[in-house]
Design an enzyme around this catalytic site. Structure first.
Site, mmCIF file in Angstrom:
data_model
loop_
_atom_site.group_PDB
_atom_site.id
_atom_site.type_symbol
_atom_site.label_atom_id
_atom_site.label_comp_id
_atom_site.label_asym_id
_atom_site.label_seq_id
_atom_site.Cartn_x
_atom_site.Cartn_y
_atom_site.Cartn_z
ATOM 1 N N ASP A 66 0.837 -1.221 -0.060
ATOM 2 C CA ASP A 66 -0.077 0.036 0.146
ATOM 3 C C ASP A 66 0.990 1.230 0.037
ATOM 4 O O ASP A 66 1.701 1.629 0.971
ATOM 5 C CB ASP A 66 -0.731 -0.055 1.368
ATOM 6 C CG ASP A 66 -1.946 0.890 1.347
ATOM 7 O OD1 ASP A 66 -2.566 1.265 0.286
ATOM 8 O OD2 ASP A 66 -1.978 1.686 2.273
ATOM 9 N N THR A 99 -2.853 5.806 -4.380
ATOM 10 C CA THR A 99 -1.951 6.407 -3.908
ATOM 11 C C THR A 99 -0.652 6.485 -4.688
ATOM 12 O O THR A 99 0.278 7.213 -4.937
ATOM 13 C CB THR A 99 -1.589 6.235 -2.346
ATOM 14 O OG1 THR A 99 -1.643 4.956 -2.336
ATOM 15 C CG2 THR A 99 -2.816 6.947 -1.513
ATOM 16 N N THR A 100 -0.281 5.186 -5.028
ATOM 17 C CA THR A 100 0.916 4.778 -5.606
ATOM 18 C C THR A 100 0.892 5.593 -7.113
ATOM 19 O O THR A 100 2.015 6.049 -7.589
ATOM 20 C CB THR A 100 1.050 3.154 -5.998
ATOM 21 O OG1 THR A 100 0.876 2.778 -4.630
ATOM 22 C CG2 THR A 100 2.583 3.029 -6.335
ATOM 23 N N ASP A 394 -9.150 0.137 1.204
ATOM 24 C CA ASP A 394 -9.070 0.626 -0.234
ATOM 25 C C ASP A 394 -10.490 0.561 -0.853
ATOM 26 O O ASP A 394 -10.974 1.115 -1.532
ATOM 27 C CB ASP A 394 -7.902 0.207 -0.946
ATOM 28 C CG ASP A 394 -6.403 0.895 -0.381
ATOM 29 O OD1 ASP A 394 -6.706 1.710 0.505
ATOM 30 O OD2 ASP A 394 -5.409 1.044 -0.973
HETATM 31 P P1 ADP Z 1 -2.703 2.566 -6.287
HETATM 32 O O1 ADP Z 1 -1.956 2.807 -4.868
HETATM 33 O O2 ADP Z 1 -2.349 3.474 -7.154
HETATM 34 O O3 ADP Z 1 -3.946 2.119 -6.215
HETATM 35 P P2 ADP Z 1 -2.137 -0.209 -7.114
HETATM 36 O O4 ADP Z 1 -1.097 -0.967 -6.569
HETATM 37 O O5 ADP Z 1 -3.631 -0.546 -6.321
HETATM 38 O O6 ADP Z 1 -1.603 1.122 -6.832
HETATM 39 O O7 ADP Z 1 -2.467 -0.324 -8.368
HETATM 40 C C1 ADP Z 1 -3.267 0.205 -9.145
HETATM 41 C C2 ADP Z 1 -3.393 0.021 -10.782
HETATM 42 O O8 ADP Z 1 -3.240 -1.300 -11.155
HETATM 43 C C3 ADP Z 1 -4.381 0.797 -11.655
HETATM 44 O O9 ADP Z 1 -3.900 1.270 -12.828
HETATM 45 C C4 ADP Z 1 -5.163 -0.444 -12.061
HETATM 46 O O10 ADP Z 1 -5.905 -0.287 -13.222
HETATM 47 C C5 ADP Z 1 -4.154 -1.635 -12.305
HETATM 48 N N1 ADP Z 1 -4.817 -2.838 -12.190
HETATM 49 C C6 ADP Z 1 -5.762 -3.281 -11.212
HETATM 50 N N2 ADP Z 1 -5.753 -4.737 -11.806
HETATM 51 C C7 ADP Z 1 -5.317 -5.016 -13.224
HETATM 52 C C8 ADP Z 1 -5.253 -5.825 -14.005
HETATM 53 N N3 ADP Z 1 -5.792 -6.854 -13.810
HETATM 54 N N4 ADP Z 1 -4.316 -5.714 -15.099
HETATM 55 C C9 ADP Z 1 -3.791 -4.475 -15.269
HETATM 56 N N5 ADP Z 1 -3.963 -3.544 -14.554
HETATM 57 C C10 ADP Z 1 -4.348 -3.810 -13.249
HETATM 58 MG MG MG Z 2 -4.956 0.637 -5.446
#
Ligand code: ADP
Ligand code: MG
Length: 560
Positions: A66, A99-100, A394
């Site tokens: 996270d 957030t990331t 989240d």
């Molecule tokens: P954040 O803290 O920004 O939410 P995450 O590590 O949760 O970071 O990653 C979010 C990103 O991962 C988003 O751009 C989302 O669209 C992407 N994502 C989630 N599931 C998939 C998937 N199955 N294939 C590709 N991208 C994905």
């Molecule tokens: Mg996320």
């Protein structure tokens, strides 16, 4: 110092140890520090992102994926780097997810800004261009967003699952998504004006170690993980009158601390009798009010426990304040501080059920105005449930955002590539140096699909090229599905995110980058060189190459 002495001497306004950095070197210094922070979370982005293990100075371990948690737990002492951490915190407060993404885009904006600065473009023009681009991007999000029915459970579940993918919650994401959607819907209320509120005050999250995350449950009412204070107390109660009290069931400290000098044993006995009498009276007041169970936020005196048991009243002590607060909703009760003024309307009514194996009580409201649900998360160990809770939090945020707004975006970098292409078109209409900044903003957004591919072990250039050409031929929903490794319609593939988080991420990334770019003068009371330029460790040799952020440690006690 006399008036005379001061004349003709240069005015010294900075302390002896103070250091100063101006213009280019100040900018370079700040950009490097901010980028180092962004770099540190990049590898965790997306479902195939890696986790980080954070070790506090006390040796406490947090394993997490996270973004905001990583940044908050790192002991960052560089002021610029701290500003980036604030981006993550704002994003977390406003959207609960993304957030990331926000931090990674900030880093990329600054990297591209650095190139523009090298071409002698004034920071003011870059700042203006970034603002214009962010504003435009936020508008375009509305255009790209797909309207969904806020009652559409299938979509809501997909939103929850997308947010949990790659987190500790992933393995049980179907079960959890179901509970999350049901929980969010249970606390959704429609206001008179037709707007919708998801009131998280009515949803409590509790964690329990020992079983699998798949055994998590959504309960009507609350849970209290306390034992009865006395073994001879009833533990299962139906239609009970329940008193919530936030003051101790003990004698005032003043009374206890009073010095008494006794001259014979009778006097001492007298004194103790007197104390016992007071405690007995205290319990009598509770019993007279018709109370069947009392949940006390503070301690309960042994003697009071004894009398409560004698009266057949269940008593729990040291119940968390937040839990009492939540129970006021479940039981339609009010928290009482003064036992002399208990009114009937202060008491709640409900059913209490003991789960001996789990050592907790289930508390369900019996009134017809009762509301409040509890998401009881289970996991094998403390570390597992902690990461589970972060992921579930989240997911709850994105589900409630979706219920409120009724609009989603395809995930997997699709919106970023689409926005980049629209911003490049928009840039053509922008005159002056700002045009270059708008283009730089567009390039920065494409970091997201690149990193998603990179973290999934795919070729980031190939992926981006595929995505761009799909978007050019009009497929606005073409994103990377990291599970199939294909560029496809991610909305159809069930990778969906709320529009709100994306809009917020773009706004806060531009704001943070601009904040850093506006600074042309750093005046530090301490030694500047130690607060790092992001490429080398702090003075104490930051562990794990945290790059000029003073390593990690300290302040890891309370999480989130
Ligand atoms: P954040 O803290 O920004 O939410 P995450 O590590 O949760 O970071 O990653 C979010 C990103 O991962 C988003 O751009 C989302 O669209 C992407 N994502 C989630 N599931 C998939 C998937 N199955 N294939 C590709 N991208 C994905
Ligand atoms: Mg996320």
């Amino acid at each position: 110092m006399s008036q005379q002495q001061m004349q003709g001497q240069p005015m010294i306004i900075l302390g002896e140890d103070a250091q100063r950095m101006k213009d280019k070197s100040a900018q370079e210094h700040n950009i490097a520090a901010a980028r180092a922070v962004a770099e540190s979370v990049r590898s965790t982005l997306g479902p195939k992102g890696m986790d980080k293990m954070l070790v506090s100075s006390l040796g406490d371990i947090t394993v997490t994926n996270d973004g905001v948690t990583i940044l908050e737990e790192m002991d960052i002492d560089n002021p610029t780097a701290s500003m980036i951490v604030e981006v993550a915190e704002t994003q977390e407060d406003e959207a609960g997810d993304g957030t990331t993404t926000a931090v990674a885009i900030t880093g990329e904006l600054l990297k591209n800004a650095e190139d523009l600065l090298e071409q002698d473009i004034h920071p003011t023009a870059i700042i203006k261009g970034f603002d214009m681009a962010a504003e435009r991007a936020r508008e375009e999000v509305d255009d790209i967003a797909i309207d969904v029915d806020r009652d559409d459970e299938e979509i809501l579940k997909k939103v929850a699952e997308t947010s949990m993918t790659g987190k500790g919650a992933e393995q049980h994401k179907e079960v959890l998504a179901e509970l999350i959607v049901e929980g969010a819907q249970a606390v959704t209320v429609e206001a008179d004006d037709g707007s919708v509120v998801v009131d998280m005050a009515y949803l409590d999250i509790e964690t329990q170690t020992g079983r699998s995350a798949g055994d998590s449950e959504l309960l009507n009412g609350g849970v209290v993980d306390k034992d009865p204070v006395h073994e001879n107390m009833p533990v299962d109660l139906e239609d009970a009158n329940i008193l919530l009290v936030d003051s101790p069931l003990e004698l005032d400290e003043a009374e206890v601390d009073t010095q008494v000098s006794v001259t014979d044993p009778d006097q001492l006995k007298n004194f103790l009798d007197k104390e016992e009498e007071q405690l007995q009276e205290m319990v009598q007041k509770i019993a007279d009010a018709g109370v069947d169970a009392v949940f006390c936020q503070k301690g309960i005196d042994d003697m009071a426990e004894h009398y409560l048991a004698k009266e057949g009243i269940l008593a729990l002590s040291r119940v968390k304040k937040s839990q009492l607060q939540f129970l006021t909703e479940v039981l339609e009760a009010r928290i009482v501080s003064d036992l002399d003024s208990i009114e009937e309307s202060d008491l709640g009514t409900g059913n209490i059920e003991r789960d001996e194996d789990e050592e907790l009580f289930y508390v369900e409201g019996a009134g017809d105005q009762s509301h409040g649900v509890t998401l009881l998360l289970r996991g094998s160990t403390e570390h597992v449930v902690d990461e589970l809770e972060r992921g579930v939090n989240d997911a709850l945020s994105v589900v409630s955002d979706t219920i409120i707004e009724g609009a989603v975006l395809p995930g997997g970098g699709a919106p970023e590539v689409e926005l980049a292409s629209r911003l490049r078109d928009y840039a053509d209409s922008v005159s002056g140096r700002e045009q270059l900044a708008v283009e730089a903003f567009a390039d920065s957004l494409e970091l997201v699909p690149r990193v998603l591919a990179e973290n999934a072990g795919l070729d980031s250039i190939d992926t981006l090229v595929d995505m761009r050409s799909a978007h050019e031929s009009g497929d606005a929903r073409a994103g990377l599905n990291v599970f199939s490794g294909e560029v496809e319609d991610t909305f159809e593939a069930g990778v969906v995110e709320p529009a709100h988080a994306k809009r917020q991420a773009m706004g806060s990334a531009a704001e943070a980058a601009n904040l850093v770019l506006k600074i042309d003068d750093i005046i530090s009371a301490g030694d500047l060189s130690t607060s790092g330029d992001g490429e080398e460790g702090g003075p104490g040799g930051a562990p794990g190459g945290m790059g000029g952020m003073g390593g990690m440690g300290g302040g890891m006690g309370g999480m989130m």
